[in-house]
Design a protein around this motif. Structure first.
Motif, PDB file in Angstrom:
ATOM      1  N   VAL A   1       5.001  12.507   3.417  1.00  0.00           N
ATOM      2  CA  VAL A   1       3.846  13.483   3.667  1.00  0.00           C
ATOM      3  C   VAL A   1       2.465  12.885   5.158  1.00  0.00           C
ATOM      4  CG1 VAL A   1       1.458  13.055   2.528  1.00  0.00           C
ATOM      5  CG2 VAL A   1       4.175  12.427   1.451  1.00  0.00           C
ATOM      6  N   GLY A   2       2.633  13.601   5.239  1.00  0.00           N
ATOM      7  CA  GLY A   2       1.904  13.044   6.382  1.00  0.00           C
ATOM      8  C   GLY A   2       2.628  13.840   8.241  1.00  0.00           C
ATOM      9  N   GLY A   3       2.221  14.808   8.833  1.00  0.00           N
ATOM     10  CA  GLY A   3       3.368  15.749   9.799  1.00  0.00           C
ATOM     11  C   GLY A   3       3.029  15.184  11.049  1.00  0.00           C
ATOM     12  N   GLY A   4       1.870  14.301  11.507  1.00  0.00           N
ATOM     13  CA  GLY A   4       1.765  13.131  12.411  1.00  0.00           C
ATOM     14  C   GLY A   4       3.227  12.431  13.707  1.00  0.00           C
TER      15      GLY A   4
ATOM     16  N   VAL B   1      10.513   8.763  -0.612  1.00  0.00           N
ATOM     17  CA  VAL B   1       9.301   9.813  -0.226  1.00  0.00           C
ATOM     18  C   VAL B   1       8.317   8.351   1.185  1.00  0.00           C
ATOM     19  CG1 VAL B   1       6.411  10.595  -0.553  1.00  0.00           C
ATOM     20  CG2 VAL B   1       8.396  10.810  -1.874  1.00  0.00           C
ATOM     21  N   ILE B   2       8.445   9.206   2.175  1.00  0.00           N
ATOM     22  CA  ILE B   2       7.427   8.188   3.219  1.00  0.00           C
ATOM     23  C   ILE B   2       5.899   8.166   3.298  1.00  0.00           C
ATOM     24  CG2 ILE B   2       7.126   7.445   5.640  1.00  0.00           C
ATOM     25  CD1 ILE B   2       9.888   7.850   5.981  1.00  0.00           C
ATOM     26  N   MET B   3       4.649   7.546   2.801  1.00  0.00           N
ATOM     27  CA  MET B   3       3.256   8.507   2.777  1.00  0.00           C
ATOM     28  C   MET B   3       2.825   7.558   4.829  1.00  0.00           C
ATOM     29  SD  MET B   3       3.013   9.396  -0.293  1.00  0.00           S
ATOM     30  CE  MET B   3       1.675   9.069  -0.183  1.00  0.00           C
ATOM     31  N   ALA B   4       3.372   8.445   5.436  1.00  0.00           N
ATOM     32  CA  ALA B   4       2.738   8.583   6.519  1.00  0.00           C
ATOM     33  C   ALA B   4       1.213   8.975   6.787  1.00  0.00           C
ATOM     34  CB  ALA B   4       3.738   9.130   7.924  1.00  0.00           C
ATOM     35  N   CYS B   5       0.704   8.766   5.811  1.00  0.00           N
ATOM     36  CA  CYS B   5      -0.813   9.691   6.517  1.00  0.00           C
ATOM     37  C   CYS B   5      -2.140   8.520   6.252  1.00  0.00           C
ATOM     38  CB  CYS B   5      -0.685  10.373   4.417  1.00  0.00           C
ATOM     39  SG  CYS B   5      -0.588   9.786   3.420  1.00  0.00           S
ATOM     40  N   TRP B   6      -3.238   8.795   5.890  1.00  0.00           N
ATOM     41  CA  TRP B   6      -3.841   7.593   6.100  1.00  0.00           C
ATOM     42  C   TRP B   6      -3.915   6.473   5.206  1.00  0.00           C
ATOM     43  CZ3 TRP B   6      -8.437  11.883   6.115  1.00  0.00           C
ATOM     44  CH2 TRP B   6      -8.014  12.900   7.103  1.00  0.00           C
ATOM     45  N   ASN B   7      -4.221   5.244   5.459  1.00  0.00           N
ATOM     46  CA  ASN B   7      -2.879   4.517   3.772  1.00  0.00           C
ATOM     47  C   ASN B   7      -4.228   4.192   3.583  1.00  0.00           C
ATOM     48  OD1 ASN B   7      -1.371   2.040   5.895  1.00  0.00           O
ATOM     49  ND2 ASN B   7      -1.161   4.125   5.651  1.00  0.00           N
ATOM     50  N   MET B   8      -5.449   4.622   3.781  1.00  0.00           N
ATOM     51  CA  MET B   8      -6.667   5.108   2.622  1.00  0.00           C
ATOM     52  C   MET B   8      -6.867   5.188   1.626  1.00  0.00           C
ATOM     53  SD  MET B   8      -9.761   6.015   5.354  1.00  0.00           S
ATOM     54  CE  MET B   8     -11.644   5.594   3.945  1.00  0.00           C
ATOM     55  N   VAL B   9      -5.853   7.122   2.183  1.00  0.00           N
ATOM     56  CA  VAL B   9      -5.716   7.769   1.075  1.00  0.00           C
ATOM     57  C   VAL B   9      -4.830   8.085  -0.393  1.00  0.00           C
ATOM     58  CG1 VAL B   9      -4.410   9.213   1.753  1.00  0.00           C
ATOM     59  CG2 VAL B   9      -6.344  10.475   0.878  1.00  0.00           C
TER      60      VAL B   9
ATOM     61  N   ARG C   1      11.554   3.894  -4.580  1.00  0.00           N
ATOM     62  CA  ARG C   1      11.054   4.698  -3.632  1.00  0.00           C
ATOM     63  C   ARG C   1      10.183   5.490  -3.179  1.00  0.00           C
ATOM     64  NH1 ARG C   1      15.059   3.605  -2.298  1.00  0.00           N
ATOM     65  NH2 ARG C   1      16.317   5.894  -1.566  1.00  0.00           N
ATOM     66  N   ILE C   2       9.145   4.527  -2.624  1.00  0.00           N
ATOM     67  CA  ILE C   2       7.363   5.737  -1.981  1.00  0.00           C
ATOM     68  C   ILE C   2       7.910   4.263  -0.850  1.00  0.00           C
ATOM     69  CG2 ILE C   2       5.557   5.865  -2.164  1.00  0.00           C
ATOM     70  CD1 ILE C   2       5.809   6.619  -4.841  1.00  0.00           C
ATOM     71  N   ALA C   3       7.293   4.291   0.507  1.00  0.00           N
ATOM     72  CA  ALA C   3       7.244   3.735   1.336  1.00  0.00           C
ATOM     73  C   ALA C   3       6.125   4.499   1.999  1.00  0.00           C
ATOM     74  CB  ALA C   3       8.663   3.934   2.634  1.00  0.00           C
ATOM     75  N   ILE C   4       5.535   3.196   3.054  1.00  0.00           N
ATOM     76  CA  ILE C   4       4.315   3.299   3.443  1.00  0.00           C
ATOM     77  C   ILE C   4       4.747   3.520   4.810  1.00  0.00           C
ATOM     78  CG2 ILE C   4       1.988   3.110   3.998  1.00  0.00           C
ATOM     79  CD1 ILE C   4       2.331   2.272   0.821  1.00  0.00           C
ATOM     80  N   ALA C   5       3.518   4.560   5.653  1.00  0.00           N
ATOM     81  CA  ALA C   5       3.802   4.338   6.741  1.00  0.00           C
ATOM     82  C   ALA C   5       2.593   4.426   7.726  1.00  0.00           C
ATOM     83  CB  ALA C   5       4.863   5.508   7.791  1.00  0.00           C
ATOM     84  N   ASN C   6       2.382   5.876   9.087  1.00  0.00           N
ATOM     85  CA  ASN C   6       1.392   5.065   9.576  1.00  0.00           C
ATOM     86  C   ASN C   6       1.221   4.245  10.755  1.00  0.00           C
ATOM     87  OD1 ASN C   6      -1.740   6.555   9.811  1.00  0.00           O
ATOM     88  ND2 ASN C   6      -1.200   7.672   9.449  1.00  0.00           N
ATOM     89  N   SER C   7       0.100   4.851  11.817  1.00  0.00           N
ATOM     90  CA  SER C   7       0.286   3.923  12.777  1.00  0.00           C
ATOM     91  C   SER C   7      -1.256   2.791  11.255  1.00  0.00           C
ATOM     92  CB  SER C   7      -0.572   4.153  13.183  1.00  0.00           C
ATOM     93  OG  SER C   7      -2.234   5.116  13.692  1.00  0.00           O
ATOM     94  N   ASP C   8      -1.773   3.159  10.617  1.00  0.00           N
ATOM     95  CA  ASP C   8      -2.426   2.634  10.232  1.00  0.00           C
ATOM     96  C   ASP C   8      -1.505   0.487   9.506  1.00  0.00           C
ATOM     97  OD1 ASP C   8      -4.882   3.508  10.258  1.00  0.00           O
ATOM     98  OD2 ASP C   8      -4.920   4.510   7.979  1.00  0.00           O
ATOM     99  N   SER C   9      -0.450   1.387   9.116  1.00  0.00           N
ATOM    100  CA  SER C   9       0.014   0.183   8.875  1.00  0.00           C
ATOM    101  C   SER C   9       0.616  -0.954   9.524  1.00  0.00           C
ATOM    102  CB  SER C   9       1.350   0.666   7.902  1.00  0.00           C
ATOM    103  OG  SER C   9       2.318   1.291   8.400  1.00  0.00           O
ATOM    104  N   VAL C  10       0.444  -0.550  11.004  1.00  0.00           N
ATOM    105  CA  VAL C  10       0.495  -1.496  12.286  1.00  0.00           C
ATOM    106  C   VAL C  10      -0.386  -2.991  11.969  1.00  0.00           C
ATOM    107  CG1 VAL C  10       1.114  -2.230  13.997  1.00  0.00           C
ATOM    108  CG2 VAL C  10       2.626  -0.329  13.362  1.00  0.00           C
ATOM    109  N   PRO C  11      -1.320  -2.404  11.949  1.00  0.00           N
ATOM    110  CA  PRO C  11      -2.466  -1.312  12.344  1.00  0.00           C
ATOM    111  C   PRO C  11      -2.108  -1.956  13.624  1.00  0.00           C
ATOM    112  CG  PRO C  11      -4.251  -3.114  11.410  1.00  0.00           C
ATOM    113  CD  PRO C  11      -2.578  -3.719  11.896  1.00  0.00           C
ATOM    114  N   ALA C  12      -2.577  -0.281  14.602  1.00  0.00           N
ATOM    115  CA  ALA C  12      -3.274  -0.426  15.900  1.00  0.00           C
ATOM    116  C   ALA C  12      -2.720   1.128  16.431  1.00  0.00           C
ATOM    117  CB  ALA C  12      -2.179  -0.789  16.865  1.00  0.00           C
ATOM    118  N   ALA C  13      -4.124   1.702  16.924  1.00  0.00           N
ATOM    119  CA  ALA C  13      -4.169   2.742  17.605  1.00  0.00           C
ATOM    120  C   ALA C  13      -3.649   3.198  18.572  1.00  0.00           C
ATOM    121  CB  ALA C  13      -5.328   3.519  17.436  1.00  0.00           C
TER     122      ALA C  13
END
Length: 654
Positions: free
Chosen positions: A108-111, A442-450, A623-635
């Motif tokens: 989820v999230g194509g960045g 499933v990998i949630m690579a979208c904005w963490n706040m959503v 089976r749901i994991a969370i990614a995106n730079s929010d989960s580090v966090p660093a831009a």
């Protein structure tokens, strides 16, 4: 937010150029044809007739990088997430309809984070079937490419609309370095491709525009080689006391914290913003603080009324953040209170040259091109910029990897209790109905706040932690000019503004790739980049981001265009710049949810000792994991890559 009609005419607002305006409330269906008809649309494709609204342009002739006007977080991309946030989606959505599709992994999230996670999954499981879903009309998330076709130029003129550079590659994360190796990106090649002498060889330099939003008299000061603080201050439209204070800050500031130990001084700096340090500790004239206020805006997306003094000390150099030399704080090591990026890049001496013309979307295209047959005509470092791309290949039923654009995810749930689930179900909106697919992971690579809106079954503490990942808004505008002779005559290639809407205006980075030549003479067409940082100052990054985003969503494209034309004319008009004649295309990349904010002082009292909200936020849930730079966090791109790899490792270890 008023536009002067007379000034508008003077700035050429009525001239047809390559631009389009998007308005909030546009139905998702308007842009959700899922790119079904884009087969054969290559790098030279044009978006349709100049000056027309996007709804009038047949979707099959659109090539996302060549779209102008408002791009990025457009109303079409945000309408469904906003409806979920406002609790007005499900009452109208209808019952989900199963597609019958099953995948080993749904991302989820194509960045950068999501695509690198899919790429890593396939490296570990080459036979896996993968689906990537994204709410935007383009791959790459914030890593977006802007493309123009100026008259008289052979081939397109390419720029970046988001994630800009491979920042400080010597200190990239292990996962980021490994991905560059896998893609064959040899960063040392940029030492040949990036022309570090083009602008200086033409007598051009950086500059500061003391604008009328900040001072009574608008003045451009060039930061030429050999400029002294005395000569700088003499040119500024500031009070005489402010000039003396500024020279003192640059040359020989006293120890404002005399009598304190090093630790006590660092703790004091950690409790202040840089603006408060200048005003309350150094007690300089307010004009000095006003002159320095936007020094942090480009790198952090907020000004020095929010930027911490401890990080200003850690970042001081050149003309940025004066006033710390007298404190006696040795620069042998960073402070434990410095933000993670300041600590990470401490002592790194990488030049700012590791940059594809399209920015880091080049990395995304290289990965997608290797996962999706036929999407890219080439996928190596030297050919990716000039390759052709067939968007019609992204979502074919026979693909092992499918990339489905304009498909915002609306629900993700484990199939059964999370502790024993072996699969999950993902729902997305295709413009007409909710469709569901099954996934082994499933990998949630979208904005963490959503994510709390998409996975409401998450534990309460995890939902609360995810909501703390409040991204910082910013705007990246790319403006294609007929030529850059006025810039040359003005003698600047990069300008910081002290208080205007756009805080930076600069000529594009002079990088040429094999088959792609940067405009090397002022008579050629060129891209100009402008940066605006809407976050409100004087408050925490999260609070300022929310307030700034609310203002940004109400800001029409016409106002953005007006300010672009106005500021470029104020800067370059004395050198013969005519906005009506010289501006040929405008793309504004709106990132209302832009930078992932790092933990920093003085705003995060738990930093650096923890515990950190991101640690709770990124916990795996069945089976749901969370990614995106929010989960580090660093831009930064390498942070996004590391987050994606971490999610893959967790799921595969289960």
């Amino acid at each position: 937010m008023e536009i002067d009609p007379r000034r508008s005419r003077e700035l050429g607002m009525g001239r047809p150029i390559s631009r389009r305006d998007f308005f909030d409330g546009v139905a998702m269906a308007a842009g959700a044809a899922a790119l079904a008809g884009l087969a054969g649309c290559g790098a030279g494709a044009r978006p349709g007739a100049i000056g027309t609204d996007h709804l009038e342009v047949p979707y099959e002739v659109r090539f996302p990088p060549a779209l102008t006007g408002l791009q990025g977080n457009t109303p079409a991309a945000l309408s469904v997430p906003h409806a979920l946030r406002d609790d007005r989606f499900w009452q109208y959505a209808g019952a989900p309809q199963a597609t019958g599709e099953t995948y080993d992994l749904v991302v989820v999230g194509g960045g950068i984070s999501g695509v690198s996670a899919a790429f890593e999954w396939l490296r570990l499981d080459p036979g896996a079937r993968v689906l990537i879903l994204d709410n935007h009309d383009e791959i790459g998330g914030h890593a977006r490419r802007n493309e123009f076709a100026p008259r008289g130029r052979v081939g397109p003129l390419i720029g970046y609309g988001g994630s800009q550079s491979i920042e400080a590659p010597s200190v990239w994360t292990a996962e980021g370095k490994a991905l560059l190796d896998q893609l064959g990106v040899k960063v040392r090649r940029f030492e040949r491709y990036f022309d570090r002498t083009l602008y200086t060889g033409l007598g051009m330099s950086g500059g500061v525009m003391c604008d009328r939003e900040s001072f009574a008299t608008e003045t451009l000061v060039r930061l030429t080689e050999g400029l002294t603080p005395e000569r700088l201050a003499a040119q500024l439209p500031i009070a005489e006391q402010a000039k003396r204070d500024l020279v003192m800050l640059y040359n020989n500031p006293p120890d404002y914290l005399k009598g304190m130990s090093r630790r006590e001084k660092e703790e004091r700096l950690a409790a202040l913003t840089y603006s408060r340090y200048l005003l309350d500790v150094a007690r300089v004239h307010p004009d000095v603080e006003r002159f320095c206020r936007t020094m942090s805006s480009d790198d952090w997306a907020y000004d020095t009324t929010t930027f911490g003094a401890i990080d200003a000390w850690g970042s001081a150099g050149g003309w940025d953040y004066p006033g710390f030399q007298g404190l006696g704080l040795d620069r042998d090591k960073p402070s434990r209170f410095n933000s993670p990026t300041v600590i990470k890049e401490w002592g790194a001496e990488d030049p700012h040259i590791y940059h594809f013309p399209e920015g880091n979307q080049a990395l995304v295209r290289m990965m997608v091109g290797r996962m999706v047959p036929g999407f890219a005509s080439a996928t190596d470092m030297d050919s990716i910029t000039t390759a052709s791309f067939d968007y019609g290949k992204l979502d074919l039923s026979g693909n092992q990897v499918r990339f489905r654009l304009s498909s915002p995810v609306v629900s993700v749930a484990n199939d059964g209790p999370p502790e024993s689930a072996t699969s999950a179900t993902v729902g997305y909106f295709d413009g007409t109905a909710i469709r569901t697919v099954r996934a082994g992971a499933v990998i949630m690579a979208c904005w963490n706040m959503v994510i709390p809106y998409l996975v409401p079954e998450l534990p309460a503490d995890q939902r609360a932690a995810l909501r703390q990942a409040v991204k910082i808004p910013l705007l990246y505008a790319t403006v294609q000019l007929r030529d850059w002779q006025a810039w040359h005559r003005t003698g600047v290639n990069h300008v910081r503004w002290t208080g205007a809407y756009w805080c930076v205006s600069e000529l594009d980075h002079p990088v040429s790739m094999p088959g792609y030549l940067f405009p090397g003479t002022p008579a050629e067409p060129i891209n100009v980049h402008l940066i605006a940082t809407p976050a409100l100052g004087g408050m925490s990054p999260a609070q300022g981001a929310v307030a700034g985003r609310h203002a940004l969503i109400r800001t029409p494209f016409t106002y953005m265009e007006y300010t672009i034309r106005d500021q470029l004319t104020r800067l370059l008009g004395p050198a013969g710049f005519d906005p009506e004649r010289d501006i040929e295309a405008i793309t504004v990349n709106r990132w209302g949810h832009g930078y992932a904010p790092e933990y920093c002082r003085p705003w995060n009292s738990f930093y650096p000792d923890g515990p950190f909200p991101a640690e709770a936020a990124r916990r795996q849930f069945g089976r749901i994991a969370i990614a995106n730079s929010d989960s580090v966090p660093a831009a930064y791109a390498d942070a996004a890559i590391t987050a994606g790899h971490r999610a893959v490792s967790g799921l595969m270890a289960q």
